[in-house]
Design a protein around this motif. Structure first.
Motif, PDB file in Angstrom:
ATOM      1  N   LEU A 130       0.839  -1.196   0.000  1.00 38.30           N
ATOM      2  CA  LEU A 130       0.000   0.000   0.000  1.00 38.30           C
ATOM      3  C   LEU A 130       0.874   1.246   0.000  1.00 38.30           C
ATOM      4  CD1 LEU A 130      -2.494  -1.024   2.822  1.00 38.30           C
ATOM      5  CD2 LEU A 130      -2.956  -1.009   0.360  1.00 38.30           C
ATOM      6  N   GLU A 162      -3.556   3.715  -0.931  1.00 37.60           N
ATOM      7  CA  GLU A 162      -4.337   4.126   0.232  1.00 37.60           C
ATOM      8  C   GLU A 162      -4.868   5.512  -0.119  1.00 37.60           C
ATOM      9  OE1 GLU A 162      -5.465   2.998   3.251  1.00 37.60           O
ATOM     10  OE2 GLU A 162      -6.342   4.996   3.206  1.00 37.60           O
ATOM     11  N   VAL A 163      -6.193   5.670  -0.156  1.00 36.48           N
ATOM     12  CA  VAL A 163      -6.776   6.930  -0.642  1.00 36.48           C
ATOM     13  C   VAL A 163      -7.696   7.600   0.372  1.00 36.48           C
ATOM     14  CG1 VAL A 163      -6.669   6.165  -3.050  1.00 36.48           C
ATOM     15  CG2 VAL A 163      -8.774   5.810  -1.741  1.00 36.48           C
ATOM     16  N   GLY A 164      -7.739   7.099   1.605  1.00 36.05           N
ATOM     17  CA  GLY A 164      -8.755   7.555   2.542  1.00 36.05           C
ATOM     18  C   GLY A 164      -8.316   8.561   3.590  1.00 36.05           C
ATOM     19  N   ARG A 204     -13.653   5.792  -3.009  1.00 38.75           N
ATOM     20  CA  ARG A 204     -12.858   5.780  -1.787  1.00 38.75           C
ATOM     21  C   ARG A 204     -13.304   4.674  -0.847  1.00 38.75           C
ATOM     22  NH1 ARG A 204     -11.868  10.546   2.653  1.00 38.75           N
ATOM     23  NH2 ARG A 204     -14.028  10.152   3.184  1.00 38.75           N
ATOM     24  N   ASP A 205     -14.639   4.507  -0.744  1.00 36.22           N
ATOM     25  CA  ASP A 205     -15.178   3.444   0.103  1.00 36.22           C
ATOM     26  C   ASP A 205     -14.805   2.064  -0.448  1.00 36.22           C
ATOM     27  OD1 ASP A 205     -16.236   5.354   1.726  1.00 36.22           O
ATOM     28  OD2 ASP A 205     -18.331   4.985   1.194  1.00 36.22           O
ATOM     29  N   GLY A 209     -11.080   1.319   0.110  1.00 32.25           N
ATOM     30  CA  GLY A 209     -10.789   0.989   1.500  1.00 32.25           C
ATOM     31  C   GLY A 209     -11.259  -0.417   1.849  1.00 32.25           C
ATOM     32  N   ASN A 241      -8.928  -2.953   0.138  1.00 27.81           N
ATOM     33  CA  ASN A 241      -7.629  -3.042   0.828  1.00 27.81           C
ATOM     34  C   ASN A 241      -7.744  -3.841   2.128  1.00 27.81           C
ATOM     35  OD1 ASN A 241      -6.476  -1.533  -1.201  1.00 27.81           O
ATOM     36  ND2 ASN A 241      -6.292   0.359  -0.009  1.00 27.81           N
ATOM     37  N   GLN A 242      -8.832  -3.614   2.871  1.00 27.67           N
ATOM     38  CA  GLN A 242      -9.033  -4.385   4.099  1.00 27.67           C
ATOM     39  C   GLN A 242      -9.155  -5.878   3.812  1.00 27.67           C
ATOM     40  OE1 GLN A 242     -11.747  -3.234   7.309  1.00 27.67           O
ATOM     41  NE2 GLN A 242     -12.103  -1.318   6.246  1.00 27.67           N
ATOM     42  N   ALA A 257      -5.713  -7.229   2.796  1.00 29.43           N
ATOM     43  CA  ALA A 257      -4.775  -7.272   3.931  1.00 29.43           C
ATOM     44  C   ALA A 257      -5.086  -8.469   4.826  1.00 29.43           C
ATOM     45  CB  ALA A 257      -4.847  -5.973   4.727  1.00 29.43           C
ATOM     46  N   LEU A 309       3.191  -0.732   4.119  1.00 32.07           N
ATOM     47  CA  LEU A 309       2.799   0.633   3.758  1.00 32.07           C
ATOM     48  C   LEU A 309       4.075   1.365   3.354  1.00 32.07           C
ATOM     49  CD1 LEU A 309       0.566   2.898   3.754  1.00 32.07           C
ATOM     50  CD2 LEU A 309       1.371   3.465   6.051  1.00 32.07           C
ATOM     51  N   LEU A 348       3.231  -3.649   8.094  1.00 36.14           N
ATOM     52  CA  LEU A 348       2.084  -3.534   8.998  1.00 36.14           C
ATOM     53  C   LEU A 348       1.676  -4.878   9.567  1.00 36.14           C
ATOM     54  CD1 LEU A 348      -0.156  -1.055   6.976  1.00 36.14           C
ATOM     55  CD2 LEU A 348       1.268  -0.523   8.952  1.00 36.14           C
ATOM     56  N   SER A 349       1.887  -5.942   8.796  1.00 35.36           N
ATOM     57  CA  SER A 349       1.565  -7.291   9.281  1.00 35.36           C
ATOM     58  C   SER A 349       2.434  -8.293   8.552  1.00 35.36           C
ATOM     59  CB  SER A 349       0.101  -7.626   9.026  1.00 35.36           C
ATOM     60  OG  SER A 349      -0.100  -7.859   7.651  1.00 35.36           O
TER      61      SER A 349
END
Lengths: 174, 174, 174
Positions: free
Chosen positions: A10, A126-128, A142-143, A146, A149-150, A153, A161, A170-171
């Motif tokens: 991301l 990542e656009v939020g 945007r929604d 997001g 991406n969730q 991930a 990131l 991040l993980s």
């Protein structure tokens, strides 16, 4: 501690996310397949695609999948080479403008990832982190971005990131 | 483990990045030189500049460099005091509106940083985490800012991302 | 190493910040009180509220506080249950549109947090990582949100940034 097979990268605009994803992919297998989702609508985009292509090794093949991304992943998977998908944001834009069912498309993408016998690196924006956009289509995009991406991930073995060219894991294992 | 000499501080709007950069700089040398890139076009900006100035120690000098930033770094370098550049986003805006060659300006800035005998702390905005802007100038700015941030992160000894006043070290020793 | 009593959860749009905040809150006390700041102005918002409510445990109570948030925190505090405030961005929007004194409202909120005998988890948006918005109200909102997030991060025991559903602890014990 096993190495990640699937990695989500991301980043923001001009964050160096493509370059980082490429470095990750090239460290995975010597040959690879680049799945480009870009469509060259205008000169800005044509320049960008050419610049990214010039950065890649000759042993890489390139396929275009502006819409049928899950199919392209299934078709071009070979256990001995990594797939590099760049990027999900253009793909999602193409799907949204094409009035596709975004939830179903997300399901198909997740299934394709889980079925692939090879390593896969995916690039997404990542656009939020800005102010709520004025127009409804941008809010919907945007929604959707997001949410996608969730979902990714959650199923990928690792997520990075990238900020100013610097990756932050991040993980997942490093 | 050596202390960083050059530090890039990234953050969003009202993230506390200036305050964090100032704290880093003040911990480096007792005296310092603040290089302000702001031009007071309007009341909003005048208020902001005054507020930042009131926050600084009296032993600090302030110079203004809305455009000739590399020259200012060269001119005001003294090995016994830190330079604090706040911020690269206003400088880049000034350069873009002044129709400067942004790539050449980036080269000159990187060279000035490498030549400076003193510690340097640079503040810059991360602006690429929103929806693609509608107008072409904003897109060009966003691209230029991202490219500049990547270049600087590559040459600086450390890079911090500040979120809600909290710094996250992305690269370099702590 | 003590567990955090107050946690600020930051994230972008559709980052999974509400879900993460809820998981943190549910791990704190078995019962809880959800303080909703949303006002259902339109269908988009009504859908979003309903979706969040359906995600919560039955033992939770819900109160609405679109404006009088500090009062709601004082009124609904009980030492044996967590308060989950979702979200400060909608509250700040309501306050700004209602022409409230934002600095005084921030003071009251911080005081209410410090006085509360119970754990509190607060959800807020990070909105400053995009291009400067065109209109002055959006800029004012962005500044107010950044300032509020900084103030809260300073007084909360822990702050998390959520990206693509993945939490990153910026400060405080894990």
């Amino acid at each position: 501690m096993t190495k990640p097979r699937t990695i989500l990268v991301l980043g923001g605009a001009r964050s160096g996310k493509s370059r980082h994803a490429q470095a990750l992919a090239e460290a995975m297998t010597p040959e690879g397949c680049f799945i480009a989702t870009a469509q060259a609508w205008d000169d800005e985009m044509r320049d960008r695609i050419a610049r990214h292509q010039a950065d890649r090794d000759e042993r890489w093949t390139t396929v275009e999948a502006p819409l049928a991304l899950a199919d392209a992943i299934a078709e071009h998977s070979r256990s001995d080479r990594v797939l590099l998908v760049d990027c999900l944001t253009l793909w999602l834009t193409n799907m949204l403008l094409g009035e596709a069912d975004l939830a179903a498309a997300g399901d198909a993408l997740v299934a394709a990832l889980e079925d692939a016998p090879c390593p896969v690196v995916l690039v997404s924006n990542e656009v939020g982190f800005g102010i709520v956009p004025d127009n409804a289509l941008a809010r919907r995009f945007r929604d959707a971005q997001g949410t996608l991406n969730q979902r990714l991930a959650r199923v990928c073995d690792a997520t990075d990131l990238v900020v100013a060219g610097l990756p932050l894991r991040l993980s997942g294992e490093k």
